[in-house]
Design an enzyme around this catalytic site. Structure first.
Site, PDB file in Angstrom:
ATOM      1  N   SER B  49       0.943  -1.157  -0.165  1.00  0.00           N
ATOM      2  CA  SER B  49       0.163   0.016   0.185  1.00  0.00           C
ATOM      3  C   SER B  49       0.921   1.419  -0.127  1.00  0.00           C
ATOM      4  O   SER B  49       0.206   2.506  -0.162  1.00  0.00           O
ATOM      5  CB  SER B  49      -0.987   0.075   1.004  1.00  0.00           C
ATOM      6  OG  SER B  49      -0.251   0.021   2.143  1.00  0.00           O
ATOM      7  N   HIS B  50       1.970   1.479   0.214  1.00  0.00           N
ATOM      8  CA  HIS B  50       3.072   2.308   0.245  1.00  0.00           C
ATOM      9  C   HIS B  50       3.744   2.345  -0.937  1.00  0.00           C
ATOM     10  O   HIS B  50       4.894   3.009  -1.036  1.00  0.00           O
ATOM     11  CB  HIS B  50       3.747   2.672   1.535  1.00  0.00           C
ATOM     12  CG  HIS B  50       2.737   2.780   2.675  1.00  0.00           C
ATOM     13  ND1 HIS B  50       2.272   2.151   3.514  1.00  0.00           N
ATOM     14  CD2 HIS B  50       2.248   4.131   2.933  1.00  0.00           C
ATOM     15  CE1 HIS B  50       1.484   2.771   4.559  1.00  0.00           C
ATOM     16  NE2 HIS B  50       1.550   3.811   3.987  1.00  0.00           N
ATOM     17  N   GLU B 189      -7.141  -1.492   6.067  1.00  0.00           N
ATOM     18  CA  GLU B 189      -7.879  -3.032   6.288  1.00  0.00           C
ATOM     19  C   GLU B 189      -9.318  -2.902   6.476  1.00  0.00           C
ATOM     20  O   GLU B 189      -9.551  -3.978   5.988  1.00  0.00           O
ATOM     21  CB  GLU B 189      -6.858  -3.246   7.857  1.00  0.00           C
ATOM     22  CG  GLU B 189      -7.226  -4.648   7.996  1.00  0.00           C
ATOM     23  CD  GLU B 189      -6.034  -5.463   6.933  1.00  0.00           C
ATOM     24  OE1 GLU B 189      -6.454  -6.697   6.694  1.00  0.00           O
ATOM     25  OE2 GLU B 189      -5.093  -5.066   6.419  1.00  0.00           O
TER      26      GLU B 189
END
Lengths: 338, 338
Positions: B49-50, B189
């Site tokens: 996600s980064h 999440e």
């Protein structure tokens, strides 16, 4: 407690009793004053385990030679924004009090400063120290390792102490203060369950085989667990590092190894950070601090409690009405004066 | 992923792709370099996600005007041990990079120092910044508020952000680094569970009526919960205070109010502390730091993991073999270059 079960004492009487007992057992006069202030604060705030009950622990430590009764703290100005105080094996309180003015002055001059206390015997909560820093208008963070009783997340053997962390944010009335163990619960809580023959919940500890247990004695003989899983475990490791090796003092594993089964209070270091709100904000500090009050309102207005609210309520009661000490405990304390 | 599902890229190719996309969408050249470094680090460490996925988020933010594309960070030497950097509404990375040398110099000179980043757009994890500080041999702690999505312990309405806290302790190979949200889980999440139509465990969130829920959408519309009950809640409050009002920046409640439903990345501040081990210890630093290694051995030798171990393993793989980006994501990224 009704009158038959407890003894009413003013806070002055708590202080006098504390001083008398500590002096009687050989603690040097300046330490007596510093330790008595902590005992009074604990009793006043109805932290039963940190009030006059602790005098029993202090006397045991004095009798066993687990503390240097006449230690002279040495303040060392090691860097522009750092101060170390070598407590010389004495109780932490006097070392803290000797270093505090230097910490405050350094924080005001530099914007941030840190104090490392070394070679001290810890038996108290961190919040009295945190409140002493916030009383100077500074934001503060304090932490200390203890004895290795707590397993890391994913492990089964003790590495960490109960490693408390405390924070203070100055407010005009009753600072925002928290002070909690990074273990799931205090070790004393598990000991109380053991004495009462009560099971502990899963999540507090592991037995000596590394299995989750509801048996308090098994958890005490095995390993406690951190709060909050791997996050609490990470924080506990941080505390080991920054209040241990970073300041040249013991980890919890080293502290309990040194203890060698004697059961004394942990010996080691403590790290205290102090930040001056005026440092970042200058003349604008007041307006920004006012926004912090909006944060607190946002919490309390929905019925959630701020940390320490219970303590502050107890404090107001105790200052007005004094405290009540259980008769049996009072009798034990009186015997220490014989 | 096999070859049909993913595209193999070297880290240099990830960097080139990141630079090309960010430049194409109007981000100023010095920001492009700083942001691309973070994207490469995320992809390299397999923090999906980064990594390059975040380029989609960055481009959306650039298109919507949610970030100042050519902001010039202004470094302000506010106190001997404090530095503030006004990011001017730009991405946080460049402001961090501009302030870092000042923070490092101040920490070395004074023993401890702090940097406040102000008015920046945050979209990245804190660990790249923490690692950049530990690379200078300094111990560091960083935190930032976000948007008010998280209820305080005992409450039902959002006050706190997901408020990550990150810590770094320099080691010769692969520092000890943790970086975690003080919410029970990342907001992403819960969003993944909603998209997948999967229930969430109790403990992650409350619905709009303040009741515990397993419905991801209800939790997103209600309130997330902190990790670790009242302890995690206390830490989250601390982060609001020290990376908000203390440095003259927004709380999470103020950040989301400013957003007014636009769904942009949080805008606000970040606090980074740096401590020089040589400050407390002088020439003895090396021997004490060696004792920290014994602490780590004590953790890993019983099979427990250190935080970031998975990231470091991924990093080694990526440096040797490059990375694989899912084909669909790669196609989306290519379209940003049309």
């Amino acid at each position: 407690m009704n009158d038959h079960e407890s003894v009413a004492l003013s806070l002055d009487e708590v202080a006098s009793l504390s001083r008398a007992i500590l002096s009687k057992h050989g603690l040097a006069a300046d330490h007596v004053e510093a330790v008595a202030r902590t005992i009074v604060a604990g009793e006043r705030d109805e932290c039963a385990s940190h009030g006059v009950y602790r005098l029993l622990v202090c006397v045991n430590t004095l009798r066993s030679g687990g503390v240097v009764a006449d230690a002279v703290p040495v303040v060392d100005d090691v860097a522009p924004a750092l101060v170390r105080v070598d407590a010389g094996g004495g109780f932490a309180q006097l070392a803290f009090e000797r270093g505090l003015p230097v910490l405050v002055e350094k924080a005001r001059r530099n914007g941030i400063a840190a104090m490392g206390l070394n070679h001290c015997v810890h038996f108290a909560a961190l919040w009295p120290e945190v409140e002493a820093v916030t009383a100077h208008g500074l934001v503060t963070l304090a932490c200390t390792p203890s004895h290795a009783w707590v397993a890391p997340a994913g492990g089964t053997r003790p590495v960490f102490g109960t490693n408390p962390i405390a924070f203070g944010w100055p407010r005009p009335e009753g600072s925002f203060v928290f002070d909690f163990a990074t273990s799931a619960v205090a070790r004393g809580e598990i000991e109380l369950h053991r004495r009462a023959g009560k099971p502990i919940p899963y999540g507090w500890g592991l037995d000596a085989d590394g299995q989750p247990t509801t048996d308090a004695a098994a958890a005490l003989a095995g390993a406690m667990l951190t709060f909050g899983g791997h996050k609490g475990s990470a924080l506990s490791a941080m505390i080991e590092l920054i209040a241990g090796p970073l300041i040249g003092d013991l980890t919890s594993a080293e502290s309990i190894a040194l203890d060698a089964g004697a059961g004394s209070s942990p010996i080691g270091g403590e790290l205290i950070l102090a930040i001056d709100p005026a440092g970042f904000l200058g003349a604008e500090a007041a307006s920004h601090i006012a926004r912090a009050e909006a944060l607190f309102d946002n919490i309390t207005s929905q019925g959630a409690r701020l940390p320490s609210e219970r303590r502050f309520a107890a404090r107001a009661r105790s200052i007005a009405d004094g405290v009540r000490v259980p008769h049996a405990l009072y009798a034990d304390l009186q015997r220490l004066l014989d």
